[in-house]
Enzyme design. Structure first.
Site, PDB file in Angstrom:
ATOM      1  N   ASP A  67      -7.247 -63.979  13.299  1.00 40.94           N
ATOM      2  CA  ASP A  67      -6.179 -64.774  13.918  1.00 40.94           C
ATOM      3  C   ASP A  67      -5.526 -63.863  14.945  1.00 40.94           C
ATOM      4  O   ASP A  67      -4.903 -62.855  14.590  1.00 40.94           O
ATOM      5  CB  ASP A  67      -5.187 -65.181  12.821  1.00 40.94           C
ATOM      6  N   VAL A  68      -5.663 -64.206  16.232  1.00 39.92           N
ATOM      7  CA  VAL A  68      -5.200 -63.279  17.287  1.00 39.92           C
ATOM      8  C   VAL A  68      -3.686 -63.088  17.287  1.00 39.92           C
ATOM      9  O   VAL A  68      -3.188 -62.147  17.901  1.00 39.92           O
ATOM     10  CB  VAL A  68      -5.663 -63.727  18.695  1.00 39.92           C
ATOM     11  N   TYR A  75       3.237 -74.973  25.790  1.00 37.42           N
ATOM     12  CA  TYR A  75       1.957 -74.521  26.364  1.00 37.42           C
ATOM     13  C   TYR A  75       2.174 -73.958  27.782  1.00 37.42           C
ATOM     14  O   TYR A  75       1.706 -72.853  28.103  1.00 37.42           O
ATOM     15  CB  TYR A  75       0.980 -75.693  26.391  1.00 37.42           C
ATOM     16  N   ASN A 109      -8.986 -65.094  25.353  1.00 37.68           N
ATOM     17  CA  ASN A 109      -9.217 -66.505  25.687  1.00 37.68           C
ATOM     18  C   ASN A 109      -8.579 -67.472  24.696  1.00 37.68           C
ATOM     19  O   ASN A 109      -8.184 -68.567  25.077  1.00 37.68           O
ATOM     20  CB  ASN A 109     -10.731 -66.759  25.750  1.00 37.68           C
ATOM     21  N   LYS A 116       1.604 -70.071  29.305  1.00 36.35           N
ATOM     22  CA  LYS A 116       0.729 -69.729  30.428  1.00 36.35           C
ATOM     23  C   LYS A 116       1.536 -69.067  31.550  1.00 36.35           C
ATOM     24  O   LYS A 116       1.045 -68.147  32.218  1.00 36.35           O
ATOM     25  CB  LYS A 116      -0.009 -70.970  30.931  1.00 36.35           C
TER      26      LYS A 116
HETATM   27  C1  BGC Z   1      -5.167 -77.694  29.338  1.00 38.91           C
HETATM   28  C2  BGC Z   1      -5.936 -78.996  29.393  1.00 38.91           C
HETATM   29  C3  BGC Z   1      -5.669 -79.710  30.696  1.00 38.91           C
HETATM   30  C4  BGC Z   1      -5.827 -78.779  31.896  1.00 38.91           C
HETATM   31  C5  BGC Z   1      -5.395 -79.448  33.197  1.00 38.91           C
HETATM   32  C6  BGC Z   1      -5.476 -76.888  30.562  1.00 38.91           C
HETATM   33  O1  BGC Z   1      -4.829 -75.657  30.535  1.00 38.91           O
HETATM   34  O2  BGC Z   1      -5.481 -76.998  28.143  1.00 38.91           O
HETATM   35  O3  BGC Z   1      -5.581 -79.822  28.300  1.00 38.91           O
HETATM   36  O4  BGC Z   1      -6.582 -80.787  30.843  1.00 38.91           O
HETATM   37  O5  BGC Z   1      -5.054 -77.620  31.707  1.00 38.91           O
HETATM   38  O6  BGC Z   1      -4.170 -80.121  33.098  1.00 38.91           O
END
Ligand code: BGC
Length: 271
Positions: free
Chosen positions: A69-70, A169, A96, A173
């Site tokens: 598990d990273v 999310y 990744n 990123k």
């Molecule tokens: C997400 C995907 C999405 C894509 C473009 C990715 O980083 O994990 O679910 O389709 O970005 O929006």
């Protein structure tokens, strides 16, 4: 004339996290196809990881599946130790592994927020750090690679494109951008290159619902000027090239591979 890339990474060893499916599996196979021995990290599906290992070994490559598990420091360190015991060292780490736990902002729980930050951001920190420590420990091998080592982060177009309903999310990123750049700045004097790939929509399990039906795919394509949803092999090939000596002067960069998703396609007919 076709170029033979099959020895571009010869003599090198790579560890790819989240390599039992999707982009990670394609990256592991692409690195192996270019001559690297590969650690296929997985968390919950040993059969899928073994299938990737089998694909690689059937094609004449070297691979090993390792569970970790990273987001857990002790598990990451144990995995690196096992990888180094088996292969002797590592030259490439591809951070990744990533997840989505989607929720509207108003309903997002701390657990949903924390889980995504732990895996996507802290997980990349831990793997980059262990990789860099190993590169420094081992020292240069100029006959094998010009760089002391290569660290590659899997980011996303959502490093720069805001994403409602996915705040955890997109934040992870966005964080990877500075993780990658600050690490690149700090490690360049060691001759360690650090870069990111920012995939757009790539056909993998993480976004299955967005391309699984013709209607969904047509809607998705309105965001992609190049009018094609990406495939994992697109990213695998770029990853292998970025980790090769041909890309030796690239560090601190995110290469978006997205069919133009970051070109603000809404402005093509508006504004
Ligand atoms: C997400 C995907 C999405 C894509 C473009 C990715 O980083 O994990 O679910 O389709 O970005 O929006």
């Amino acid at each position: 004339m076709a170029t033979d890339n099959s020895t571009r990474l010869a003599g090198q060893f790579a560890l790819v996290t989240g390599a039992s499916s999707g982009i990670g599996a394609a990256v592991a196979k692409a690195l192996a196809a270019q001559g690297a021995g590969v650690v296929v990290n997985y968390i919950g599906n040993p059969e899928a990881a073994q299938a990737v290992v089998k694909d690689i070994t059937d094609a004449g490559g070297q691979a090993l599946a390792l569970q970790a598990d990273v987001s857990k420091e002790d598990q990451v360190q144990a995995m690196f130790q096992q990888a180094i015991q088996r292969f002797g060292t590592l030259h490439i780490v591809v951070a990744n592994a990533g997840i989505q736990v989607d929720s509207s902002f108003l309903d997002m729980t701390l657990a949903q927020w924390q889980k995504v930050i732990d895996v996507n951001l802290t997980g990349q920190f831990l793997c980059l750090r262990e990789g860099a420590r190993e590169f420094v420990r081992r020292g240069p091998q100029p006959d094998i690679s010009k760089a002391l080592g290569k660290l590659l982060c899997m980011s996303s177009v959502h490093e720069v494109i805001p994403w409602a309903g996915h705040v955890n999310y997109a934040t992870s990123k966005g964080g990877i951008l500075q993780l990658m750049k600050s690490t690149a700045q700090e490690l360049a004097p060691h001759k360690i290159r650090v870069n990111s790939i920012g995939p757009g929509a790539i056909k993998t399990p993480i976004n299955h619902d967005a391309w699984a039906t013709p209607e969904a795919e047509a809607k998705l394509l309105t965001l992609i000027p190049y009018n094609r949803v990406g495939v994992p092999e697109d990213i695998g090939n770029l990853a292998a090239w970025l980790c090769s000596d041909e890309a030796d002067y690239i560090t601190g960069q995110t290469i978006f591979m997205d069919g133009g998703m970051t070109l603000y396609p809404g402005f093509a007919t508006n504004g």
